[in-house]
Write a protein that holds these residues in place. Structure first.
Motif, short mmCIF file in Angstrom:
data_model
loop_
_atom_site.label_atom_id
_atom_site.label_comp_id
_atom_site.label_asym_id
_atom_site.label_seq_id
_atom_site.Cartn_x
_atom_site.Cartn_y
_atom_site.Cartn_z
N LEU A 17 0.64 -1.19 0.10
CA LEU A 17 -0.06 -0.02 0.07
C LEU A 17 0.85 1.17 0.01
O LEU A 17 1.71 1.33 0.83
CB LEU A 17 -0.89 -0.01 1.42
CG LEU A 17 -2.19 0.96 1.32
CD1 LEU A 17 -2.86 0.68 0.21
CD2 LEU A 17 -2.57 0.93 2.75
N ALA A 63 -2.75 4.91 0.73
CA ALA A 63 -4.16 4.69 1.23
C ALA A 63 -5.32 5.67 0.81
O ALA A 63 -6.49 5.17 0.45
CB ALA A 63 -4.41 4.45 2.80
N LYS A 64 -4.94 6.96 0.73
CA LYS A 64 -5.87 7.89 0.52
C LYS A 64 -6.58 7.79 -0.91
O LYS A 64 -7.40 8.62 -1.24
CB LYS A 64 -5.49 9.40 0.81
CG LYS A 64 -5.33 9.74 2.31
CD LYS A 64 -4.91 11.07 2.64
CE LYS A 64 -3.56 11.22 2.28
NZ LYS A 64 -2.97 12.55 2.90
N LEU A 123 -12.39 5.11 1.80
CA LEU A 123 -12.33 4.76 2.99
C LEU A 123 -12.79 3.29 3.41
O LEU A 123 -12.24 2.47 3.85
CB LEU A 123 -13.01 5.66 3.98
CG LEU A 123 -12.61 5.77 5.42
CD1 LEU A 123 -11.13 6.31 5.81
CD2 LEU A 123 -13.59 6.24 6.30
N ARG A 144 -10.43 0.54 2.04
CA ARG A 144 -8.95 0.25 2.59
C ARG A 144 -8.93 -0.95 2.84
O ARG A 144 -7.56 -1.61 3.09
CB ARG A 144 -8.78 1.34 3.42
CG ARG A 144 -8.63 2.70 2.46
CD ARG A 144 -8.27 3.85 3.53
NE ARG A 144 -8.66 5.17 2.50
CZ ARG A 144 -8.53 6.25 3.22
NH1 ARG A 144 -8.14 6.57 4.22
NH2 ARG A 144 -8.91 7.30 2.38
N GLN A 145 -9.57 -1.64 3.94
CA GLN A 145 -9.53 -2.91 4.50
C GLN A 145 -9.39 -3.77 3.41
O GLN A 145 -8.57 -4.78 3.38
CB GLN A 145 -10.61 -3.35 5.47
CG GLN A 145 -10.14 -4.18 6.63
CD GLN A 145 -11.28 -4.59 7.48
OE1 GLN A 145 -12.45 -4.59 7.04
NE2 GLN A 145 -11.06 -4.38 8.63
N ASN A 162 -6.18 -3.98 1.73
CA ASN A 162 -5.12 -4.68 2.37
C ASN A 162 -5.36 -6.23 2.57
O ASN A 162 -4.19 -6.82 2.32
CB ASN A 162 -5.38 -4.21 3.96
CG ASN A 162 -4.19 -3.18 4.48
OD1 ASN A 162 -3.51 -2.83 3.92
ND2 ASN A 162 -4.78 -2.58 5.67
N SER A 164 -0.73 9.28 6.13
CA SER A 164 -0.81 8.27 5.02
C SER A 164 -2.26 7.71 4.92
O SER A 164 -2.38 6.67 3.89
CB SER A 164 -0.24 6.98 6.18
OG SER A 164 -0.95 6.81 7.44
N GLY A 165 -3.11 8.21 5.65
CA GLY A 165 -4.46 7.70 5.12
C GLY A 165 -4.82 6.44 5.79
O GLY A 165 -5.99 5.69 5.62
N LEU A 166 -4.04 6.02 6.65
CA LEU A 166 -4.43 4.54 7.52
C LEU A 166 -5.13 4.78 8.78
O LEU A 166 -5.65 3.77 9.43
CB LEU A 166 -2.93 4.04 7.59
CG LEU A 166 -2.10 3.57 6.56
CD1 LEU A 166 -0.70 2.98 7.07
CD2 LEU A 166 -2.86 2.69 5.62
N GLU A 175 -17.85 6.28 9.26
CA GLU A 175 -17.04 5.17 9.04
C GLU A 175 -15.48 5.69 9.58
O GLU A 175 -15.38 6.88 9.26
CB GLU A 175 -17.14 4.66 7.83
CG GLU A 175 -16.92 5.70 6.55
CD GLU A 175 -16.96 4.96 5.14
OE1 GLU A 175 -17.08 3.88 4.96
OE2 GLU A 175 -17.04 6.03 4.49
N TYR A 178 -11.59 4.19 9.26
CA TYR A 178 -10.52 3.14 9.02
C TYR A 178 -9.45 3.48 9.94
O TYR A 178 -8.79 4.29 9.76
CB TYR A 178 -10.15 2.93 7.74
CG TYR A 178 -9.13 2.07 7.36
CD1 TYR A 178 -9.53 0.78 7.48
CD2 TYR A 178 -8.00 2.55 6.97
CE1 TYR A 178 -8.51 -0.06 7.27
CE2 TYR A 178 -6.83 1.55 6.62
CZ TYR A 178 -7.26 0.32 6.76
OH TYR A 178 -6.32 -0.77 6.54
N PRO A 219 -5.57 -2.11 11.25
CA PRO A 219 -6.44 -2.75 10.05
C PRO A 219 -7.94 -2.62 10.36
O PRO A 219 -8.64 -3.57 9.36
CB PRO A 219 -5.69 -3.99 10.11
CG PRO A 219 -5.65 -4.57 11.58
CD PRO A 219 -5.25 -3.02 12.26
N TYR A 263 -11.86 -1.61 10.23
CA TYR A 263 -12.79 -0.64 9.58
C TYR A 263 -14.20 -0.88 10.45
O TYR A 263 -14.77 -1.74 10.31
CB TYR A 263 -12.99 -1.07 8.11
CG TYR A 263 -14.00 -0.19 7.44
CD1 TYR A 263 -14.02 0.87 7.06
CD2 TYR A 263 -15.06 -0.67 6.94
CE1 TYR A 263 -15.04 1.83 6.46
CE2 TYR A 263 -16.40 -0.23 6.53
CZ TYR A 263 -16.30 0.99 6.20
OH TYR A 263 -17.20 1.78 5.69
N PHE A 322 -5.40 -11.45 7.86
CA PHE A 322 -5.27 -11.47 6.57
C PHE A 322 -3.99 -12.00 6.30
O PHE A 322 -3.05 -11.70 6.77
CB PHE A 322 -5.02 -9.96 6.04
CG PHE A 322 -6.55 -9.35 5.89
CD1 PHE A 322 -7.61 -10.09 5.65
CD2 PHE A 322 -6.57 -7.95 5.78
CE1 PHE A 322 -8.95 -9.60 5.76
CE2 PHE A 322 -7.97 -7.23 6.00
CZ PHE A 322 -9.01 -8.21 5.59
#
Lengths: 141, 649
Positions: free
Chosen positions: A68, A71-72, A76, A79-80, A83, B182-184, B217, B219, B222, B224, B296
């Motif tokens: 990754l 991620a942006k 949203l 994203r999972q 992954n 990072s958007g994580l 929502e 995230y 990991p 969500y 995962f």
């Protein structure tokens, strides 16, 4: 030995594109049922990954995996799943490198095969896709 | 130090300068206030620098275009603050009552109203927020927090009292979005209600808080999660050293409830101790929403789960000290059908450093497509070491016995070992279970020490099977990554006195009566498909009936491809259903996808597969020495399919 590995790895990569090589050719064993199954699984996943390569969300790492990158670039809620997709792809890739090494009768070549594939993925990547350079930085092709 | 001066102009001007103003948490200065006595009067306030907590503003200006100071009432009706951006404001201050009302209107729909009595004995402040933009709070949040990009805040915050202040807040946030670089760690369109009541006692605050999350929502890699009515509540004490939750609760929509207590150490930034107990949790949601993303890429990454579980966890000194799971009708199944457990019930208490005993019973399950029946697991655990007493697992119509199972997890990953045996099971049921053509007879096995480490399962010694009325021995058995994407099996196999009748019946291949010995050396399967082996099979020595049916002869011939000799057609032999033979045998050395074939004897340009004997006798010869393995398998499939079709007709 590097050259030999590159050659076999190149053949293995080609094996997914060409019809099965004619009988008697030295590297026929590269296309084992396990390798074929892994390549099928990776091909099925490719269309999903290609759009992520296009958007720059996912790129090729220098160790022959995908990762990754941004991620942006992914909504949203997805994203999972991205992954999970990356984890499955890397699982297949690890198995593929190991199988190609074993099919060649040289399990110890695994790391060299992985390194060679890392270069191949990058050289075959489309323009605009991202990859990691030798220092690990992301570069746009 | 303050200085006063009158400006030399027509209108009366008053200028006040304050070099430095200090209040708890606030430092400001120099402050210059200029009042001009026009109609209306104006006030201009400039502050060189204001710092509050860790925030700093330079050249702050407040200009009031309509200012009055009459009978102890200071009022600014049309003001504007310049703190980088311009914010319209108004305020009224009553000198005698010491009450302030300050209204900020950064935009048409947004207002922040601060009402307060600045009385030292009984001070009170009330902040009313209507559609406050949350992105304004950005500078107040720690720099390493995700950045708030959108969202509105409405509600009331009050602070009363001196010495034993009471803080209360009732806030609603809507449409909140945040993200780190990072958007994580990000959220979109969050909607929450927050309630807080707190009271200061000396240096600590006693608090009660709750949060209802009903929209949007998140995230948080990991995980969500969607705001589907989850709630959190807590009460406890916050002081300089720690944040304690005396009573905490979480209700996770679709999953269940958790309760507990915890202490967060503010110096080491970690959980010092925590105790959490759950009610009955829905295992399917717990898995899919919470646990799955952590698995995962592992064998547990794609499960279907149902049933209920209750969890109790105890956390001490930064570690999980104990964990207990109660299972109620818990089933889980690998979506790739590698393993499954059905209807497990019991308690699994685990402790980091003490022996614990599991009480667990499952109604059945499946391993590599082979179903097993009810099992009770006499498991003892201590940290990462697990021991199992002798277990008898009903496997189809037989029993798999496991003895001395031990598992542990050192640095390099899980490893385990056991020995055991398999009492006879029906080949018919076994082959049907694993999706092979139905075979007959029984299989039983002696299992010497089996060990698993570094993703490889190895058998020390010979696996001994009784199958097809003969014996089969597997040596040097090694299974690499049994639950991986491409499992690889290596073994040397030797078989004695296999009843060909039982074997050939399975494949509607035509019948062969007799017995064979076989040796398959260096067998390698990748993804359960043969990659390499050196196989020889040949009639066993001894006295027994040797017959081969015409169909079997035809099929063996057909396997040889177009070039093979079909001696039957056009001769009187076609009138016979079966023939006698003296010996039969075939060898195949598979390498590089090519099977190098041979028979029991060599003849000119070929080899003998079946050597005739008795009356009527018939020999089958093979001519192809090298056959593409895939093609051979295809032909075999065709032969079997064609025969099946013949039977249907």
């Amino acid at each position: 030995m590097r050259t030999a590995i590159f050659f076999t790895a190149a053949l293995a990569a080609l094996a997914s594109l060409l019809p099965a090589p004619a009988l008697g050719q030295a590297n026929l064993e590269i296309n084992t049922p396990a390798i074929a199954a892994l390549q099928r699984s990776m091909q099925q996943r490719h269309s999903q990954l290609a759009s992520l390569y296009n958007s720059g969300a996912v790129g090729f790492t220098r160790d022959g995996n995908v990762a990754l990158r941004d991620a942006k670039a992914v909504p949203l809620a997805q994203r999972q799943q991205v992954n999970a997709l990356i984890a499955s792809e890397n699982q297949d890739r690890a198995a593929l490198y190991r199988e190609i090494a074993r099919a060649n009768g040289h399990p110890e070549w695994e790391n060299d095969i992985r390194a060679t594939f890392a270069q191949r993925w990058i050289s075959r990547a489309q323009r605009g896709w991202y990859y990691q350079n030798a220092s690990g930085a992301w570069v746009r092709k | 130090m303050a200085s006063w001066c009158a400006a030399p102009s027509a209108a009366v001007e008053l200028s006040v300068r304050l070099d430095r103003l200090e209040a708890p948490g606030v430092v400001a200065g120099p402050i210059v206030a200029q009042l001009s006595d026009g109609v209306p009067a104006t006030l201009q306030l400039t502050v060189g620098e204001v710092s509050f907590e860790n925030q700093r503003w330079r050249n702050v200006r407040v200009v009031c275009a309509d200012f009055s100071w009459e009978q102890g009432r200071i009022e600014c009706r049309k003001g504007e603050a310049d703190v980088g951006a311009s914010i319209p404001l108004s305020f009224v201050y009553l000198l005698v009552d010491r009450t302030l009302e300050l209204v900020l209107r950064p935009s048409a729909a947004e207002s922040w109203t601060l009402k307060g009595r600045l009385d030292e004995r009984a001070p009170s402040l009330r902040l009313e927020i209507d559609n406050g933009s949350l992105s304004r709070l950005g500078p107040w949040l720690p720099a390493d927090w995700p950045k708030v990009t959108a969202g509105q805040l409405s509600g009331v915050v009050t602070l009363d009292g001196a010495g034993r202040e009471r803080l209360a807040a009732e806030l609603t946030v809507r449409e909140v979005s945040f993200s780190d670089a990072s958007g994580l760690h990000a959220a979109d369109k969050l909607g929450m209600q927050v309630r807080l009541a707190a009271q200061r006692q000396g240096a600590s605050w006693t608090y009660r808080a709750s949060l209802d999350w009903n929209a949007g929502e998140v995230y948080w890699q990991p995980l969500y999660l969607q705001g589907a009515g989850h709630t959190l509540s807590a009460d406890g004490v916050i002081d300089e050293r720690q944040i304690s939750v005396a009573r905490g609760g979480a209700r996770l929509a679709g999953i269940g409830e958790l309760h507990g207590s915890a202490i967060w150490d503010r110096h080491s930034n970690r959980i010092d101790r925590a105790d959490v107990t759950s009610g009955a949790l829905e295992a399917s949601q717990l898995y899919s929403q919470v646990m799955k993303p952590f698995f995962f890429g592992t064998a547990l990454g794609e499960l279907r789960v149902e049933g209920k579980t209750e969890l109790t966890a105890r956390w001490r000194d930064g570690h999980v000290q104990s964990l207990e799971a109660g299972l109620r009708g818990l089933s889980f199944e690998d979506l790739n059908r590698r393993f499954a457990v059905f209807d497990a019930n019991g308690r699994i208490p685990w402790h980091r450093s003490e022996d614990t005993k599991v009480e667990l019973e499952m109604k059945g399950g499946e391993l590599l497509r082979v179903p097993f029946g009810r099992v009770k697991l006499p498991l003892t655990m201590r940290g990462m070491r697990f021991r199992l007493g002798t277990v008898e697992i009903p496997l189809l119509d037989g029993t798999l016995t496991m003895r001395g199972f031990a598992m542990e997890r050192p640095q390099e990953g899980w490893r385990w070992t056991f020995r055991g045996g398999l009492s006879p099971i029906s080949m018919e049921r076994f082959t049907q279970a694993v999706g092979l053509p139905t075979m007959h007879g029984t299989v039983s096995a002696e299992i010497p020490r089996v060990s698993y480490s570094r993703s490889t399962l190895e058998v020390d010694g010979a696996l001994l099977f009784q199958v097809f009325d003969g014996t089969m021995m597997a040596n040097n058995v090694k299974l690499i990554e049994p639950f991986g994407k491409a499992p690889r099996l290596a073994a040397d196999i030797e078989a004695r006195n296999i009843d060909l009748g039982l074997l050939t019946r399975a494949f509607s291949f035509g019948s062969i009566t007799g017995r064979i010995d076989a040796a398959i050396d260096g067998l390698e399967l990748a993804n359960w498909q043969p990659v390499k082996f050196d196989a020889k099979l040949e009639s066993s020595a001894g006295d027994y009936r040797r017959k081969i049916s015409q169909r079997a002869v035809q099929n063996i011939t057909a396997l040889g491809g177009a070039g093979a000799a079909a001696a039957i057609q056009g001769t009187f032999l076609r009138f016979f259903d079966q023939f006698g033979y003296e010996r039969l045998g075939l060898s195949c050395r598979l390498e590089n996808g090519v099977c190098k074939m041979g028979g029991i004897d060599d003849v000119a340009q070929g080899y003998v597969i079946v050597k005739g004997g008795g009356i009527p006798a018939l020999s089958v010869l093979g001519y192809n020495r090298a056959v593409d393995w895939n093609e051979l398998v295809d032909r075999l499939k065709r032969v079997i399919q064609n025969n099946v079709r013949m039977i249907v007709q």
